[in-house]
Scaffold this motif. Structure first.
Motif, PDB file in Angstrom:
ATOM      1  N   VAL A  73       0.839  -1.213   0.000  1.00 30.45           N
ATOM      2  CA  VAL A  73       0.000   0.000   0.000  1.00 30.45           C
ATOM      3  C   VAL A  73       0.868   1.256   0.000  1.00 30.45           C
ATOM      4  O   VAL A  73       0.634   2.206  -0.759  1.00 30.45           O
ATOM      5  CB  VAL A  73      -0.951   0.002   1.217  1.00 30.45           C
ATOM      6  N   THR A  89       3.848   1.726  -1.073  1.00 27.44           N
ATOM      7  CA  THR A  89       4.712   1.925  -2.236  1.00 27.44           C
ATOM      8  C   THR A  89       3.969   1.935  -3.571  1.00 27.44           C
ATOM      9  O   THR A  89       4.503   2.452  -4.557  1.00 27.44           O
ATOM     10  CB  THR A  89       5.784   0.826  -2.296  1.00 27.44           C
ATOM     11  N   LEU A  90       2.744   1.385  -3.615  1.00 28.28           N
ATOM     12  CA  LEU A  90       2.040   1.278  -4.898  1.00 28.28           C
ATOM     13  C   LEU A  90       0.707   2.011  -4.958  1.00 28.28           C
ATOM     14  O   LEU A  90       0.129   2.165  -6.041  1.00 28.28           O
ATOM     15  CB  LEU A  90       1.806  -0.203  -5.251  1.00 28.28           C
ATOM     16  N   TYR A  91       0.192   2.461  -3.813  1.00 28.85           N
ATOM     17  CA  TYR A  91      -1.070   3.206  -3.825  1.00 28.85           C
ATOM     18  C   TYR A  91      -0.898   4.479  -4.646  1.00 28.85           C
ATOM     19  O   TYR A  91       0.151   5.114  -4.553  1.00 28.85           O
ATOM     20  CB  TYR A  91      -1.496   3.528  -2.394  1.00 28.85           C
ATOM     21  N   PRO A  92      -1.859   4.871  -5.494  1.00 29.90           N
ATOM     22  CA  PRO A  92      -3.257   4.439  -5.593  1.00 29.90           C
ATOM     23  C   PRO A  92      -3.528   3.303  -6.580  1.00 29.90           C
ATOM     24  O   PRO A  92      -4.647   3.159  -7.086  1.00 29.90           O
ATOM     25  CB  PRO A  92      -3.951   5.719  -6.065  1.00 29.90           C
ATOM     26  N   PHE A  93      -2.514   2.497  -6.918  1.00 29.83           N
ATOM     27  CA  PHE A  93      -2.685   1.314  -7.765  1.00 29.83           C
ATOM     28  C   PHE A  93      -3.216   1.650  -9.161  1.00 29.83           C
ATOM     29  O   PHE A  93      -3.946   0.862  -9.756  1.00 29.83           O
ATOM     30  CB  PHE A  93      -3.612   0.284  -7.104  1.00 29.83           C
ATOM     31  N   ASN A  94      -2.851   2.806  -9.666  1.00 32.17           N
ATOM     32  CA  ASN A  94      -3.306   3.198 -11.010  1.00 32.17           C
ATOM     33  C   ASN A  94      -2.324   2.678 -12.056  1.00 32.17           C
ATOM     34  O   ASN A  94      -1.633   3.429 -12.747  1.00 32.17           O
ATOM     35  CB  ASN A  94      -3.447   4.725 -11.110  1.00 32.17           C
ATOM     36  N   GLN A 125       6.466  -0.327  -9.671  1.00 37.64           N
ATOM     37  CA  GLN A 125       6.313   1.125  -9.700  1.00 37.64           C
ATOM     38  C   GLN A 125       6.530   1.705 -11.095  1.00 37.64           C
ATOM     39  O   GLN A 125       6.095   2.818 -11.377  1.00 37.64           O
ATOM     40  CB  GLN A 125       7.281   1.776  -8.703  1.00 37.64           C
ATOM     41  N   VAL A 166       3.220   2.366 -12.428  1.00 36.78           N
ATOM     42  CA  VAL A 166       2.382   3.313 -11.681  1.00 36.78           C
ATOM     43  C   VAL A 166       2.897   4.727 -11.948  1.00 36.78           C
ATOM     44  O   VAL A 166       3.969   5.104 -11.449  1.00 36.78           O
ATOM     45  CB  VAL A 166       2.405   3.016 -10.170  1.00 36.78           C
ATOM     46  N   ARG A 184       4.336   6.929  -9.184  1.00 37.40           N
ATOM     47  CA  ARG A 184       5.439   6.420  -8.378  1.00 37.40           C
ATOM     48  C   ARG A 184       6.740   6.469  -9.167  1.00 37.40           C
ATOM     49  O   ARG A 184       6.730   6.416 -10.402  1.00 37.40           O
ATOM     50  CB  ARG A 184       5.158   4.978  -7.939  1.00 37.40           C
TER      51      ARG A 184
END
Length: 507
Positions: A39, A41-46, A118, A121, A124
């Motif tokens: 969560v 490191t990768l949020y918002p998972f887009n 990342q 993403v 990120r």
């Protein structure tokens, strides 16, 4: 059923239930830690798949900043994972060496996975340094577990003290030799912290701004020369005595521009692309031996100076010579005078103006992708609006800046200028693992009193002396007693804390 047998079965039953409970708690902590890392490191998972991505673009996607706060956060983020995984392995009665290997590998694998993801993403930015910091965070979690669960570590120390190796001077000497070898291995990253091998070849050379047009400088520039070697003081003296006539025949010269007449301004060595105007299209007198740069109109090479960056990456040295005049003694940003960069946050080097001070940024593993983690400044260079000839040389970790003549010299060493909080952090990364090793080693040698009394102080002092000695030899920096003390503090402190928690402190 006999009473003693009943009590033994009852005790074993309670132990089994306790172990099951511990397993559940540590397993939950590991799972929770992994989810927290994902969560964080990768949020918002887009996630979005690029249409096509080349090998070069893939490499460049990892060319991002690793700010100091990020480094600290990356260590802290993986602490719970290391703690929980160590607890889980301890309940399985895994040997300490396999616990260490498993924790480091698991942390590195998880970190590598999220760094690769990342790339997909857009919000990120993957950073290779994060993998190392995350792995150390997991290892630090292992140490925290044994500080918390002192009885487990005490049992490990007891097994080491009772082992056959503890009665053999030869084996103890062999392990101590391994400890010294480990110390030398840990100095290798330090030796690489000031090289230029990480320079990005996809950046253009810019005069008077950033590629993003948000760090403008105002002034005049008449010439720019760059070599892939650091000039000696005698060579620099020749540059100053030749009336700005840089020795074009120098074998190391990789770029040479003068700004006479109209653009495009060509590289006289024929190795680099032309300088072209960017920004507003205005009419100005370009027939003199200098050009006027402003935040609205600046120069940029038509394409990246790939061969320049690659050449300096190989030698890890350079010399930059330029003559310039500021028209405003209070420019800030710092305002970019000469910049080999992609934007405001990624560069190979930048010569800038901050108020009346000269600011220089050079990209190394120590200074980061923005080259701003270590401040390199010379005061009052731009206190007036007169022309100044500036020669800058870099070799190993030593940056030397000459202003107007050979006598006006400013020597800056990157390793001497590391901020205190960062130095504390980097020394912790280096010496905390050695403290754990020394705790195990001194326990092994405890029965050999004479050998033990020699090995204990040697194990505390030698690593710090070895690191400082190598850095002094390799970089030309001066010996710093504070650095020696800091290394000793982390090594001895880690060892004593671990042993004090087991009631086995040194006497």
């Amino acid at each position: 059923m006999p009473y003693n047998l009943f009590m033994k079965q009852h005790y074993n039953s309670q132990t089994d239930r306790s172990n099951q409970l511990s397993n559940s708690v540590f397993l939950f902590l590991v799972i929770f830690s992994i989810l927290a890392v994902v969560v964080a490191t990768l949020y918002p998972f887009n996630f979005s798949l690029p249409d096509n991505i080349s090998k070069r673009e893939l490499v460049n996607s990892f060319d991002n900043n690793s700010f100091f706060n990020d480094q600290v956060n990356n260590v802290i983020l993986f602490l719970p994972l290391g703690f929980g995984l160590t607890g889980l392995l301890q309940t399985k009665k895994a040997k300490l060496i396999w616990q260490i290997v498993a924790v480091i590998l698991a942390s590195a694998a998880l970190s590598s996975s999220v760094e690769l993801l990342q790339i997909l993403v857009p919000s990120r930015t993957p950073t290779p340094a994060d993998i190392f910091n995350n792995s150390f965070g997991g290892f630090l979690g292992l140490i925290c577990f044994y500080i918390w669960n002192s009885q487990s570590f005490k049992a490990i120390l007891q097994r080491i003290e009772d082992s056959k190796a503890s009665n053999s001077i030869n084996k103890i000497t062999l392990f101590f030799t391994g400890y010294i070898i480990l110390t030398f291995l840990l100095t290798i990253p330090w030796q690489a912290t000031t090289n230029l091998s990480g320079w990005n070849p996809s950046f253009p050379l810019i005069i008077g701004n950033e590629r993003t047009a948000d760090r403008g400088w105002e002034g005049n520039i008449s010439e720019l020369n760059i070599t892939n070697q650091a000039f000696t003081q005698n060579q620099v003296k020749q540059v100053f005595s030749s009336n700005n006539n840089f020795p074009i025949q120098a074998d190391s010269l990789i770029a040479s521009y003068d700004f006479t007449g109209q653009a495009p301004y060509k590289d006289k060595t024929g190795k680099q692309p032309d300088f072209l105007w960017n920004g507003e299209s205005t009419t100005q007198n370009e027939n003199q031996n200098q050009v006027f740069i402003s935040p609205n109109r600046w120069l940029q090479t038509a394409t990246p100076v790939k061969s320049l960056s690659e050449s300096i990456s190989k030698t890890s040295e350079f010399t930059i010579s330029t003559t310039l005049t500021t028209t405003n003694t209070e420019q800030n940003g710092p305002a970019r005078i000469i910049s080999l960069s992609n934007d405001s946050f990624r560069r190979n080097f930048t010569l800038g103006q901050q108020g009346s001070d000269l600011v220089f940024r050079v990209r190394t593993p120590l200074t980061g992708a923005n080259a701003s983690d270590v401040k390199l400044e010379v005061p009052l260079v731009f206190k007036d609006a007169k022309p100044h000839q500036i020669v800058i040389t870099y070799s190993k970790s030593s940056l030397i800046i000459y202003v107007d003549n050979i006598a006006n010299i400013h020597t800056l060493n990157l390793l001497d200028l590391i901020p205190k909080e960062k130095r504390f952090f980097y020394y912790g990364l280096t010496f905390i693992p050695l403290g754990l090793c020394l705790a195990l080693l001194t326990t092994l040698a405890r029965r050999k009193i004479k050998f033990y009394r020699v090995m204990l102080p040697a194990g505390i002092i030698l690593p710090s002396l070895i690191l400082e000695g190598i850095l002094v030899q390799e970089s030309g920096k001066s010996i710093n007693p504070k650095n020696l003390f800091l290394g000793i503090l982390f090594t001895a402190g880690t060892m004593l804390i671990l042993k004090a928690r087991t009631g086995n402190s040194e006497k």
